[in-house]
Design a protein around this motif. Sequence first.
Motif, PDB file in Angstrom:
ATOM      1  N   ALA A  56       0.845  -1.193   0.000  1.00 35.65           N
ATOM      2  CA  ALA A  56       0.000   0.000   0.000  1.00 35.65           C
ATOM      3  C   ALA A  56       0.880   1.242   0.000  1.00 35.65           C
ATOM      4  O   ALA A  56       0.676   2.160  -0.799  1.00 35.65           O
ATOM      5  N   ILE A  57       1.871   1.249   0.877  1.00 35.22           N
ATOM      6  CA  ILE A  57       2.765   2.410   0.965  1.00 35.22           C
ATOM      7  C   ILE A  57       3.492   2.631  -0.357  1.00 35.22           C
ATOM      8  O   ILE A  57       3.500   3.725  -0.912  1.00 35.22           O
ATOM      9  N   SER A  58       4.083   1.546  -0.879  1.00 31.09           N
ATOM     10  CA  SER A  58       4.959   1.749  -2.029  1.00 31.09           C
ATOM     11  C   SER A  58       4.171   2.035  -3.301  1.00 31.09           C
ATOM     12  O   SER A  58       4.602   2.815  -4.130  1.00 31.09           O
ATOM     13  N   VAL A  64      11.386   0.040  -1.416  1.00 34.12           N
ATOM     14  CA  VAL A  64      11.973   1.287  -1.919  1.00 34.12           C
ATOM     15  C   VAL A  64      12.009   1.264  -3.447  1.00 34.12           C
ATOM     16  O   VAL A  64      11.602   2.223  -4.109  1.00 34.12           O
ATOM     17  N   VAL A  65      12.454   0.147  -4.003  1.00 37.59           N
ATOM     18  CA  VAL A  65      12.557   0.064  -5.465  1.00 37.59           C
ATOM     19  C   VAL A  65      11.163   0.150  -6.102  1.00 37.59           C
ATOM     20  O   VAL A  65      10.954   0.877  -7.081  1.00 37.59           O
ATOM     21  N   LEU A  66      10.197  -0.548  -5.505  1.00 40.14           N
ATOM     22  CA  LEU A  66       8.820  -0.482  -6.016  1.00 40.14           C
ATOM     23  C   LEU A  66       8.298   0.953  -5.996  1.00 40.14           C
ATOM     24  O   LEU A  66       7.662   1.412  -6.940  1.00 40.14           O
ATOM     25  N   THR A  67       8.590   1.647  -4.897  1.00 39.14           N
ATOM     26  CA  THR A  67       8.119   3.025  -4.765  1.00 39.14           C
ATOM     27  C   THR A  67       8.735   3.913  -5.834  1.00 39.14           C
ATOM     28  O   THR A  67       8.066   4.740  -6.445  1.00 39.14           O
ATOM     29  N   MET A  68      10.027   3.701  -6.064  1.00 43.69           N
ATOM     30  CA  MET A  68      10.717   4.515  -7.069  1.00 43.69           C
ATOM     31  C   MET A  68      10.146   4.252  -8.457  1.00 43.69           C
ATOM     32  O   MET A  68       9.951   5.177  -9.253  1.00 43.69           O
ATOM     33  N   TRP A  84      11.303  13.468   0.276  1.00 36.43           N
ATOM     34  CA  TRP A  84      10.843  13.253   1.651  1.00 36.43           C
ATOM     35  C   TRP A  84       9.961  12.005   1.711  1.00 36.43           C
ATOM     36  O   TRP A  84      10.138  11.146   2.572  1.00 36.43           O
ATOM     37  N   ALA A  85       9.038  11.895   0.767  1.00 36.47           N
ATOM     38  CA  ALA A  85       8.173  10.716   0.710  1.00 36.47           C
ATOM     39  C   ALA A  85       9.012   9.454   0.510  1.00 36.47           C
ATOM     40  O   ALA A  85       8.752   8.408   1.115  1.00 36.47           O
ATOM     41  N   ALA A  86      10.061   9.574  -0.325  1.00 41.98           N
ATOM     42  CA  ALA A  86      10.917   8.414  -0.576  1.00 41.98           C
ATOM     43  C   ALA A  86      11.623   7.979   0.705  1.00 41.98           C
ATOM     44  O   ALA A  86      11.727   6.784   1.005  1.00 41.98           O
ATOM     45  N   LEU A  87      12.074   8.964   1.505  1.00 41.74           N
ATOM     46  CA  LEU A  87      12.745   8.644   2.775  1.00 41.74           C
ATOM     47  C   LEU A  87      11.785   7.951   3.730  1.00 41.74           C
ATOM     48  O   LEU A  87      12.124   6.971   4.386  1.00 41.74           O
TER      49      LEU A  87
END
Lengths: 401, 263
Positions: free
Chosen positions: A37-39, A253-257, A197-200
Amino acid sequence: MHHSSDLRFSARTTGVVLRKEATDALRDRRAWFVALAISLLSGPIVFLLTSNFIAGLEEQVARREVVMAHPEMAPTLVNFLQRAGATVVPATDDYQAALRSGRMQNGVVVPPADFEARLARGSTVTVDVVFDESQDKAQAVVRSTVRMLEGFNRELGVQRLIARGVSPQLLAPIAINDINLASANARGARLLFIVPWAALIVAVFGALSVAIDVSAGERERGSLEPLLANPVPTASLVLGKWAVVFAFSLIIVVLTMVGFAISMRFISGETLSALMQLQWREITIFCALLIPFAALMAAVNMLAATFGRTYKEAQTYVTYIAMAVQFAALAPVFFTVRDAPWQLFVPSIGQLTVLMKALRGEAIGALDMLIPAAVCAALAAAALAAIAHMLRRETVVFSRS
Amino acid sequence: MIEVEHLHKRFAPRARGAAAVVAIDDVSLLARDGRITALLGANGAGKTTTLRILATLMTADAGHARIGGADVVAQPLAVRAQLGVLSDARGLYTRLTARENIAYYAQLRAIGAREFAERLQRLADLLDMNALLPRRVDGFSSGERMKVALARALIHDPSHLILDEPTNGLDVMSTRALRRLLLALRDQGKCIVFSTHIMQEVEALCDEIAVIAHGRTVAQGAAAALREQAGGATLEEAFVKLAFADCVARPTPSSAADTQPRR
């Protein structure tokens, strides 16, 4: 308990622990749900908000709308504004309330009732520009309105001087020419700190539940005691567990990016894509910076959770860490000195600094990448050593039991 | 063989100004191979602390303990290698299957795949738990959990086994299965120590009983010997007399030693 004869480390055992924890984490639906959900959502949400913000801004400036109370009082001004390409919109009577509530974000030009008479006499006429500074978009729109009023000033002044036979150049001993050094990217990045910031935050929160499960979870289930009764080096236990937490947050992290990159493509506003540099090069820089940071957060979250006897208790401790990271990451926004060298040495501030640099389209040096990574690696190692030490202490293993 | 001599363990005070808690004051016992020795005591008598010291998870402030000749403080790895532990909290991983739970410990102890399969089969037959193996532990009954935890504690074929209140929360059938297994292990020559406060269990299983009260061993011997010594008709009566006589005699430790001869 601190046995001198305790095994130091065993790669084989670490692998066993890693495989078990990976299986366990992969079957943890709660962890996956939160993580996915987050990513998957953070990219689209962040971009939707920022692009909406910018699009609204663009639109109002571009429309060059000037809202005026009682335009019939100042036909000369209205005539000038229309010649300058603006549309003059009469303000409603309740414009003050509308400004305060944010329904209206322009500034309202209020000419006095005797505007034309005073103008004819050649005396100074005071024109109010009413706006609410607390409205985000007001600044830009009001600035353009004021600029147009200044244009009116200039035009009339020049006409009067010419009428008196004076060269208007006498009025302008120096000519001011604005050259804004902030590139288009730099201007965008100022407000788009929200993206790194969201990425962090994703790197902090992504694997939180796994970090708690492998540490406080062991205690809550009562599985820590029998586990430690095996002839297994504590370092291997800690390292195997950490590797899984780290891997989990890496995936997130990778999914989010990837989500960020995909969301970028769907944004129609040219301004945003012009303002912010977020192509595959930047995505790669993001990943390269966030991976060591995720490694550190995995270790620090595990350390905080090791103090917890239950999942719930651990969540409380981990929240402090998450808060600290969030506030630290916000700090550079308020710094007057940009990119001071020390910032690279502080986790989360360092990452944010370099991420912003990347977004601004500036060159990233080797030290920009190496210093934050080295700091993260050193601190992660220290946190893991601390966990291993704690697990060898009976006061920790059996605290309050 | 498990030898315990005058173990003493005190916990640091929790709050400033509070007194330190003496968990065990003076515990001694001898558990021989091929025998089942019970650690019999009321709640809070110090049974769990004693077993944790034996499992090398805690260090005593004073006294010694040896398992198969290995000192628990000086040679913890040698101790862990030959010891199986069933803790009070079974500590299973609920998202893993029963087989995976047991396999994890087997792998941690570097047991080969074939050896693991053979041992697991033998234990599953003994504990009648073949049907449980492929299922995830989440939702298991306490009896089923006990079987998995016990199989896990025995997967490295330890020569010594310590169990903390193993029958807690078990139904009759599970208790019987456990007893059967413990008796079989005893006949294989293993040294078994378990803590309990349940008299029937002790009478049905144990060759030897160490009575612990208020952190001290107050008596050790066979059930019959204890009954005779304390002058009680049943083990329960004998236990009450032994445990609570000590309580009365506590102000002068030497008098306790006089009336309750220790082995």
